[in-house]
Enzyme design. Sequence first.
Site, PDB file in Angstrom:
ATOM      1  N   GLU A 186      -3.535   4.046   6.717  1.00  0.00           N
ATOM      2  CA  GLU A 186      -3.468   3.954   5.263  1.00  0.00           C
ATOM      3  C   GLU A 186      -3.986   5.255   4.653  1.00  0.00           C
ATOM      4  OE1 GLU A 186      -5.636   1.214   1.875  1.00  0.00           O
ATOM      5  OE2 GLU A 186      -4.881   0.228   3.682  1.00  0.00           O
TER       6      GLU A 186
ATOM      7  N   SER B 286     -10.528   1.697   3.785  1.00  0.00           N
ATOM      8  CA  SER B 286      -9.777   1.190   4.936  1.00  0.00           C
ATOM      9  C   SER B 286      -8.921   2.295   5.535  1.00  0.00           C
ATOM     10  CB  SER B 286      -8.885   0.017   4.519  1.00  0.00           C
ATOM     11  OG  SER B 286      -9.661  -1.064   4.067  1.00  0.00           O
TER      12      SER B 286
ATOM     13  N   ARG C  77       0.801  -1.230   0.000  1.00  0.00           N
ATOM     14  CA  ARG C  77       0.000   0.000   0.000  1.00  0.00           C
ATOM     15  C   ARG C  77       0.836   1.284   0.000  1.00  0.00           C
ATOM     16  NH1 ARG C  77      -2.618  -3.580  -1.162  1.00  0.00           N
ATOM     17  NH2 ARG C  77      -4.595  -4.317  -0.319  1.00  0.00           N
TER      18      ARG C  77
END
EC number: 1.3.1.98
Length: 344
Positions: free
Chosen positions: A332, A262, A200
């Site tokens: 994130e 998320s 990510r």
Amino acid sequence: MTISQAAANVCTVSALNTKKHQTTNSVESEVIYLPNTDCAIKSQASLSAFTSYRVGGAADWYVAPRNLEALQASLKYAKERDLKVTTLGAGSNLLVSDRGITGLVIATRHLRFSHFDPDTGQLTVAAGESIPSLAWAAAELGWQGLEWAVGIPGTAGGAVVMNAGAHNSCIADMLVSAQVLLPDGTLETLTPDQLGYSYRTSLLQSGESPSPGGERRCQRIVTQATLQLAPGADPAKVVAITKQHKKHRLSTQPYNFPSCGSVFRNPKPYSAGWLIEQTGLKGYQIGGAQVALLHANFIVNRGGAKASDIFCLIRHIQHQVQEHWSINLEPEVKMLGEFQAACG
């Protein structure tokens, strides 16, 4: 619309046309039209409508260019005025401060172009193209490889920067190359190896150098990407698999309230959602921000939330998980602007 790669017609800032008007809160704002382009740079532009959280203050300056020339002109404007540049895609993985963002915010959402090359099986897309739309288009052609991306609420440019992924797949697995615009207005093509991909994230997100020289070179803006897919499958079967992924996302993640997707990266071997749920934080709320009941790794705006509510809830979750599990949850979601160091 094709994104031109010509460097011509980058306007000079000395020839700007400026108009002023009053906003609803009586703050005077400006609209600056860059000549030889279709872009208007606006001052004091509210960003809440451009983020999936529906929160955030105003940008000092905001522009949404529709082609490469306008993007180059916008960068030139920022450089000649020594303005910090912040790039905004679909705003789906961002938390913008209530205080807004200083400098110039450049939105790439209107950079649109896609081309499926049947000879190579490659898909070339502009930064502003919607990832879910691309997944459906590929499926309907019988091209495999993007089925997992149907539930990613972002743009191709944002996906390249953050290495978006789901269902054990990610952009890094299929990226052939990414074209980026440098601060001086020139273009550079980078390979996945040069982008330093990991879970990510990429060097584009961290601001580190993708070049062997090691110098810190920031403000690279993704303009387009080329992905390697697998054409030739039965479109009905690819569409069916894509629908299954979409159904799974809808049944396991909250879409009834604004969110950023998320919030935390998964600290292997655990999932962030499981850790948060086991800590007893499902449904926990600060102001209008709540830990989603359907999936604990989502924070939703139940209505009237401020960016500070979401920020403080993120910090509370991190503190509680650290206390219970001795695990530091890494966000994130990217936070832009100034946030209070402590929450009351």
